[in-house]
Design a protein around this motif. Structure first.
Motif, mmCIF file in Angstrom:
data_model
loop_
_atom_site.group_PDB
_atom_site.id
_atom_site.type_symbol
_atom_site.label_atom_id
_atom_site.label_comp_id
_atom_site.label_asym_id
_atom_site.label_seq_id
_atom_site.Cartn_x
_atom_site.Cartn_y
_atom_site.Cartn_z
ATOM 1 N N VAL A 10 92.192 14.791 44.899
ATOM 2 C CA VAL A 10 90.961 15.248 45.557
ATOM 3 C C VAL A 10 89.795 15.315 44.575
ATOM 4 C CG1 VAL A 10 92.101 16.506 47.424
ATOM 5 C CG2 VAL A 10 91.550 17.707 45.303
ATOM 6 N N VAL A 11 90.083 15.659 43.331
ATOM 7 C CA VAL A 11 89.028 15.714 42.311
ATOM 8 C C VAL A 11 88.545 14.302 42.002
ATOM 9 C CG1 VAL A 11 88.379 16.483 40.001
ATOM 10 C CG2 VAL A 11 90.043 17.805 41.320
ATOM 11 N N VAL A 12 89.483 13.394 41.829
ATOM 12 C CA VAL A 12 89.138 11.996 41.558
ATOM 13 C C VAL A 12 88.320 11.433 42.714
ATOM 14 C CG1 VAL A 12 90.076 9.672 41.158
ATOM 15 C CG2 VAL A 12 91.167 11.664 40.094
ATOM 16 N N ASP A 13 88.709 11.746 43.934
ATOM 17 C CA ASP A 13 87.964 11.267 45.109
ATOM 18 C C ASP A 13 86.528 11.791 45.106
ATOM 19 O OD1 ASP A 13 90.297 9.988 45.892
ATOM 20 O OD2 ASP A 13 90.817 11.492 47.414
ATOM 21 N N LEU A 14 86.355 13.073 44.765
ATOM 22 C CA LEU A 14 85.009 13.652 44.697
ATOM 23 C C LEU A 14 84.166 12.945 43.643
ATOM 24 C CD1 LEU A 14 82.885 15.885 45.369
ATOM 25 C CD2 LEU A 14 83.972 17.247 43.558
ATOM 26 N N VAL A 15 84.727 12.757 42.465
ATOM 27 C CA VAL A 15 83.975 12.119 41.377
ATOM 28 C C VAL A 15 83.652 10.668 41.726
ATOM 29 C CG1 VAL A 15 83.972 11.545 38.917
ATOM 30 C CG2 VAL A 15 84.991 13.683 39.677
ATOM 31 N N ASN A 16 84.587 9.973 42.351
ATOM 32 C CA ASN A 16 84.320 8.590 42.786
ATOM 33 C C ASN A 16 83.179 8.534 43.793
ATOM 34 O OD1 ASN A 16 86.033 6.503 41.584
ATOM 35 N ND2 ASN A 16 87.731 7.718 42.363
ATOM 36 N N LYS A 17 83.154 9.468 44.725
ATOM 37 C CA LYS A 17 82.093 9.524 45.734
ATOM 38 C C LYS A 17 80.732 9.725 45.065
ATOM 39 C CE LYS A 17 80.596 12.419 49.609
ATOM 40 N NZ LYS A 17 79.620 13.345 49.070
ATOM 41 N N ILE A 18 80.673 10.649 44.124
ATOM 42 C CA ILE A 18 79.413 10.931 43.424
ATOM 43 C C ILE A 18 79.007 9.734 42.574
ATOM 44 C CG2 ILE A 18 78.297 12.438 41.729
ATOM 45 C CD1 ILE A 18 80.288 14.651 42.775
ATOM 46 N N ALA A 19 79.974 9.091 41.932
ATOM 47 C CA ALA A 19 79.676 7.914 41.105
ATOM 48 C C ALA A 19 79.026 6.814 41.942
ATOM 49 C CB ALA A 19 80.951 7.408 40.432
ATOM 50 N N LYS A 20 79.533 6.611 43.140
ATOM 51 C CA LYS A 20 78.936 5.595 44.018
ATOM 52 C C LYS A 20 77.507 5.978 44.393
ATOM 53 C CE LYS A 20 83.223 3.832 45.843
ATOM 54 N NZ LYS A 20 84.267 3.998 46.833
ATOM 55 N N GLU A 21 77.304 7.252 44.710
ATOM 56 C CA GLU A 21 75.966 7.719 45.086
ATOM 57 C C GLU A 21 74.967 7.568 43.937
ATOM 58 O OE1 GLU A 21 76.599 11.780 46.268
ATOM 59 O OE2 GLU A 21 77.631 11.205 48.113
ATOM 60 N N LYS A 22 75.421 7.834 42.725
ATOM 61 C CA LYS A 22 74.536 7.791 41.549
ATOM 62 C C LYS A 22 74.520 6.425 40.864
ATOM 63 C CE LYS A 22 73.166 12.154 41.324
ATOM 64 N NZ LYS A 22 71.765 12.558 41.294
ATOM 65 N N LYS A 23 75.295 5.486 41.408
ATOM 66 C CA LYS A 23 75.407 4.141 40.805
ATOM 67 C C LYS A 23 75.817 4.255 39.336
ATOM 68 C CE LYS A 23 72.227 1.836 43.954
ATOM 69 N NZ LYS A 23 71.991 2.795 44.968
ATOM 70 N N ALA A 24 76.885 4.996 39.139
ATOM 71 C CA ALA A 24 77.404 5.243 37.791
ATOM 72 C C ALA A 24 78.913 5.038 37.815
ATOM 73 C CB ALA A 24 77.072 6.674 37.368
ATOM 74 N N ILE A 25 79.517 5.194 36.670
ATOM 75 C CA ILE A 25 80.973 5.114 36.606
ATOM 76 C C ILE A 25 81.541 6.535 36.564
ATOM 77 C CG2 ILE A 25 80.978 2.823 35.541
ATOM 78 C CD1 ILE A 25 81.638 4.181 32.865
ATOM 79 N N VAL A 26 82.805 6.640 36.872
ATOM 80 C CA VAL A 26 83.463 7.941 36.992
ATOM 81 C C VAL A 26 83.344 8.762 35.708
ATOM 82 C CG1 VAL A 26 85.698 9.073 37.357
ATOM 83 C CG2 VAL A 26 85.022 7.136 38.785
ATOM 84 N N ALA A 27 83.597 8.160 34.574
ATOM 85 C CA ALA A 27 83.514 8.895 33.300
ATOM 86 C C ALA A 27 82.118 9.467 33.087
ATOM 87 C CB ALA A 27 83.901 7.989 32.130
ATOM 88 N N GLN A 28 81.094 8.716 33.448
ATOM 89 C CA GLN A 28 79.719 9.202 33.285
ATOM 90 C C GLN A 28 79.454 10.417 34.171
ATOM 91 O OE1 GLN A 28 77.771 5.525 34.215
ATOM 92 N NE2 GLN A 28 77.692 4.876 32.064
ATOM 93 N N ILE A 29 79.970 10.398 35.380
ATOM 94 C CA ILE A 29 79.791 11.549 36.270
ATOM 95 C C ILE A 29 80.521 12.760 35.708
ATOM 96 C CG2 ILE A 29 80.283 12.474 38.579
ATOM 97 C CD1 ILE A 29 77.955 10.369 38.404
ATOM 98 N N SER A 30 81.732 12.562 35.213
ATOM 99 C CA SER A 30 82.501 13.662 34.633
ATOM 100 C C SER A 30 81.769 14.287 33.454
ATOM 101 C CB SER A 30 83.878 13.162 34.180
ATOM 102 O OG SER A 30 84.596 12.622 35.263
#
Length: 160
Positions: free
Chosen positions: A72-92
């Motif tokens: 669920v955490v990975v899913d949240l970060v992936n969703k935000i990454a798509k919205e921000k046009k970034a990669i998962v590590a950058q969002i984290s």
């Protein structure tokens, strides 16, 4: 006597144990916080692949059952990454940076390409409402974040 200027401990979207007691104290005393493992040992990065993730750590949060639960955490970060046009590590990393201005994470990498990606996390800006929304979502999740088995020798020696 020497003043304490910084504290290093783990902190990420997966392991937030210091938020209620320690981080407010660091802020009050003007102590910097240098969190290690902000990507939760790769779990909160683009290198994580739920079909091929192998961690050589004997940590409860990396058991097969915990990995499924923590998706669920990975899913949240992936969703935000798509919205921000970034990669998962950058969002984290951007999430850690957005918590307090005295927090400077240590992402750790051995590859120049990853270092460049990590640096770009500083370009991602969240509004106050976005940070609050992410923190609220994380607070509602049933995350298996234990780093050690209860009553392990190491757990008994760790205060933070």
């Amino acid at each position: 006597m020497c003043p304490l200027t910084a504290v290093e401990s783990e902190y990420s979207m997966m392991w937030r144990e210091l938020e209620n007691k320690h981080i407010p104290l660091f802020e009050e005393l003007g102590i910097g916080f240098v969190p290690f493992a902000p990507l939760c040992k790769v779990f909160l990065s683009d290198a994580y692949d739920k079909n091929g993730f192998h961690v050589k750590l004997n940590a409860p949060r990396f058991s097969e059952e915990a990995l499924k639960k923590n998706q669920v955490v990975v899913d949240l970060v992936n969703k935000i990454a798509k919205e921000k046009k970034a990669i998962v590590a950058q969002i984290s990393l951007a999430w850690v940076l957005a918590q307090k201005d005295f927090i400077v994470p240590i992402p750790g990498t051995t590859k120049l390409e990853r270092l460049k990606e990590n640096i770009k996390a500083t370009e991602i800006k969240f509004t106050k409402a976005e940070v609050e929304s992410m923190n609220e979502a994380l607070s509602q999740m049933d995350i298996e974040s234990r780093r050690f088995e209860p009553d392990s020798d190491f757990e008994k020696r760790v205060d933070l």
